[in-house]
Design a protein around this motif. Structure first.
Motif, PDB file in Angstrom:
ATOM      1  N   TYR A 156       0.861  -1.180   0.000  1.00 11.17           N
ATOM      2  CA  TYR A 156       0.000   0.000   0.000  1.00 11.17           C
ATOM      3  C   TYR A 156       0.893   1.225   0.000  1.00 11.17           C
ATOM      4  O   TYR A 156       1.862   1.302   0.770  1.00 11.17           O
ATOM      5  N   ASN A 157       0.609   2.160  -0.876  1.00 12.03           N
ATOM      6  CA  ASN A 157       1.423   3.380  -0.956  1.00 12.03           C
ATOM      7  C   ASN A 157       0.644   4.462  -1.683  1.00 12.03           C
ATOM      8  O   ASN A 157      -0.485   4.230  -2.139  1.00 12.03           O
ATOM      9  N   LEU A 158       1.228   5.657  -1.769  1.00 12.28           N
ATOM     10  CA  LEU A 158       0.568   6.785  -2.417  1.00 12.28           C
ATOM     11  C   LEU A 158       0.086   6.440  -3.825  1.00 12.28           C
ATOM     12  O   LEU A 158      -1.052   6.772  -4.205  1.00 12.28           O
ATOM     13  N   LEU A 159       0.922   5.794  -4.609  1.00 22.25           N
ATOM     14  CA  LEU A 159       0.578   5.493  -5.994  1.00 22.25           C
ATOM     15  C   LEU A 159      -0.489   4.414  -6.117  1.00 22.25           C
ATOM     16  O   LEU A 159      -1.369   4.492  -6.964  1.00 22.25           O
ATOM     17  N   VAL A 174       5.961   0.799   0.960  1.00 20.27           N
ATOM     18  CA  VAL A 174       5.556   2.177   1.251  1.00 20.27           C
ATOM     19  C   VAL A 174       6.190   3.166   0.269  1.00 20.27           C
ATOM     20  O   VAL A 174       5.552   4.129  -0.154  1.00 20.27           O
ATOM     21  N   LEU A 175       7.448   2.918  -0.091  1.00 24.26           N
ATOM     22  CA  LEU A 175       8.144   3.788  -1.058  1.00 24.26           C
ATOM     23  C   LEU A 175       8.219   3.146  -2.435  1.00 24.26           C
ATOM     24  O   LEU A 175       8.889   3.679  -3.327  1.00 24.26           O
ATOM     25  N   LEU A 176       7.544   2.023  -2.618  1.00 20.99           N
ATOM     26  CA  LEU A 176       7.495   1.329  -3.910  1.00 20.99           C
ATOM     27  C   LEU A 176       8.895   1.136  -4.493  1.00 20.99           C
ATOM     28  O   LEU A 176       9.218   1.645  -5.568  1.00 20.99           O
ATOM     29  N   ARG A 177       9.725   0.421  -3.722  1.00 23.96           N
ATOM     30  CA  ARG A 177      11.112   0.145  -4.137  1.00 23.96           C
ATOM     31  C   ARG A 177      11.889   1.422  -4.444  1.00 23.96           C
ATOM     32  O   ARG A 177      12.714   1.458  -5.357  1.00 23.96           O
ATOM     33  N   GLY A 178      11.590   2.476  -3.697  1.00 29.87           N
ATOM     34  CA  GLY A 178      12.337   3.715  -3.870  1.00 29.87           C
ATOM     35  C   GLY A 178      11.782   4.650  -4.919  1.00 29.87           C
ATOM     36  O   GLY A 178      12.306   5.762  -5.101  1.00 29.87           O
ATOM     37  N   MET A 179      10.710   4.257  -5.618  1.00 23.76           N
ATOM     38  CA  MET A 179      10.139   5.136  -6.642  1.00 23.76           C
ATOM     39  C   MET A 179       9.595   6.425  -6.023  1.00 23.76           C
ATOM     40  O   MET A 179       9.607   7.481  -6.653  1.00 23.76           O
ATOM     41  N   LEU A 180       9.112   6.336  -4.781  1.00 24.27           N
ATOM     42  CA  LEU A 180       8.596   7.526  -4.107  1.00 24.27           C
ATOM     43  C   LEU A 180       9.721   8.214  -3.336  1.00 24.27           C
ATOM     44  O   LEU A 180       9.647   8.473  -2.137  1.00 24.27           O
ATOM     45  N   THR A 216       9.911  16.094   2.682  1.00 23.24           N
ATOM     46  CA  THR A 216      10.480  15.409   1.530  1.00 23.24           C
ATOM     47  C   THR A 216       9.436  14.425   1.008  1.00 23.24           C
ATOM     48  O   THR A 216       8.468  14.085   1.705  1.00 23.24           O
ATOM     49  N   LEU A 217       9.633  13.959  -0.205  1.00 21.03           N
ATOM     50  CA  LEU A 217       8.701  12.990  -0.773  1.00 21.03           C
ATOM     51  C   LEU A 217       8.647  11.702   0.055  1.00 21.03           C
ATOM     52  O   LEU A 217       7.551  11.205   0.348  1.00 21.03           O
ATOM     53  N   PRO A 218       9.792  11.112   0.455  1.00 21.67           N
ATOM     54  CA  PRO A 218       9.712   9.898   1.285  1.00 21.67           C
ATOM     55  C   PRO A 218       8.985  10.136   2.608  1.00 21.67           C
ATOM     56  O   PRO A 218       8.272   9.245   3.092  1.00 21.67           O
ATOM     57  N   GLU A 219       9.157  11.314   3.200  1.00 23.17           N
ATOM     58  CA  GLU A 219       8.436  11.625   4.443  1.00 23.17           C
ATOM     59  C   GLU A 219       6.933  11.654   4.191  1.00 23.17           C
ATOM     60  O   GLU A 219       6.148  11.114   4.978  1.00 23.17           O
ATOM     61  N   TYR A 220       6.544  12.287   3.111  1.00 26.83           N
ATOM     62  CA  TYR A 220       5.127  12.354   2.742  1.00 26.83           C
ATOM     63  C   TYR A 220       4.568  10.949   2.528  1.00 26.83           C
ATOM     64  O   TYR A 220       3.517  10.585   3.078  1.00 26.83           O
ATOM     65  N   ALA A 221       5.289  10.144   1.745  1.00 25.42           N
ATOM     66  CA  ALA A 221       4.808   8.800   1.417  1.00 25.42           C
ATOM     67  C   ALA A 221       4.702   7.918   2.658  1.00 25.42           C
ATOM     68  O   ALA A 221       3.721   7.182   2.823  1.00 25.42           O
TER      69      ALA A 221
END
Length: 315
Positions: A184-187, A210-216, A247-252
């Motif tokens: 489960y993640n933002l995307l 959560v970060l989709l293998r670092g994509m987020l 940051t984006l990772p913090e948001y995600a």
């Protein structure tokens, strides 16, 4: 570190769970061999540091290389301070089929025995099915064997690692599996539809990817043309996060932590800096209404398939 009860299991787990795959085998962006990984002594020190900082929940698997052995060595004298989740070996053979009943039972029991030896434990807190598809979830021999292991006092709770919403629903409605680990993640927010069902039935929900293998993160930039729409969508998150001082990772990560029905968020950790960032994010306040409103999933979630992107050479 905030802690929650893992469903109805009675286990208290940290809101951040330590993902153990990266310390066990080459995994993730830029990791091609053991030379790119932490040395064993460094991995054990990292595990100690995580526990000292309040992370008490550790996720591993039979299929994660040295991960179980390292966790076992790290916590041999601190067993009562940690909650350990491990996963059974993959049950399908090379042709993709499940073996016959007696072989299935033996595989599951042998897998747990090997896990307990590696972990230096007499009992594991959570034993999960690894890659639990519908056929595996509906197999009575498999579920009965997992239940027998619990009755024998070898595991405290049993669960399943799922991929699709249908698999998660099946596991929850089975009345057998007490903990579900799901993506489960933002995307990709498809699994969100089962959160209330899981909570109502007392299921412990643990989120991965959560970060989709670092994509987020910064990795979601300068992607190849087939992923142009994905990059455009990620950039909207990044701009919104920056406007709100994140940051984006913090948001995600905070987006998932803010889901009230989630027990714990699994974060892949193989460096102290990643541990510190995860801990800092866990201490951030809940997301603003603006950030929650901007958490719009990708319109074609079926397209989100990291293994396929990798096979196609898009990453």
């Amino acid at each position: 570190m905030n802690r929650k009860t893992l469903g109805n299991t009675g286990l208290e787990v940290s809101s951040i769970a330590f993902g153990g795959v990266e310390i066990g085998l080459p995994y993730g962006p830029g990791i091609h061999s053991e030379n790119d990984m932490l040395q064993e002594s460094e991995a054990i020190s990292l595990l100690h540091l995580a526990l000292d900082r309040g992370v008490n929940f550790y996720d591993t698997a039979r299929m994660y290389g040295k991960s179980e052995t390292l966790i076992g060595e790290a916590f041999a004298h601190r067993r009562e301070e940690v909650v350990i989740c491990t996963k059974c070996q993959h049950l399908r053979d090379a042709t993709g089929n499940l073996p016959e009943e007696s072989q299935l039972v033996k595989m599951i029991r042998d897998s747990l025995e090997n896990s307990l030896k590696a972990l230096r434990m007499d009992e594991v807190d959570v034993l999960m099915l690894h890659q639990a598809d519908l056929e595996i979830l509906n197999n009575e021999t498999i579920s009965r064997t997992f239940e027998d292991l619990k009755k024998a006092g070898l595991v405290k709770a049993i669960g399943a690692s799922t991929y699709s919403v249908e698999e998660s629903k099946t596991a929850i409605n089975s009345g057998i599996y007490e903990v579900i680990q799901l993506p489960y993640n933002l995307l990709d927010q498809r699994q969100g539809e089962i959160f209330e069902l899981g909570a109502a039935k007392g299921i412990g929900l643990v989120v991965r990817s959560v970060l989709l293998r670092g994509m987020l993160s910064d990795r979601g930039k300068n992607l190849k043309e087939p992923l142009a729409e994905i990059e455009k969508h990620i950039s909207k998150y990044a701009m919104l996060a920056e406007e709100e001082g994140l940051t984006l990772p913090e948001y995600a990560t905070r987006f998932v932590l803010d889901q009230s029905n989630i027990s714990s968020v699994l974060v892949g950790i193989d460096k102290p800096i990643y541990l510190e960032k995860a801990l800092e994010t866990a201490e951030l306040p809940s997301l603003s209404e603006k950030l929650l409103a901007g958490a719009i999933p990708f319109p074609d979630p079926e397209f989100i398939d990291i293994p396929k992107w990798d096979r196609m050479g898009w990453l």
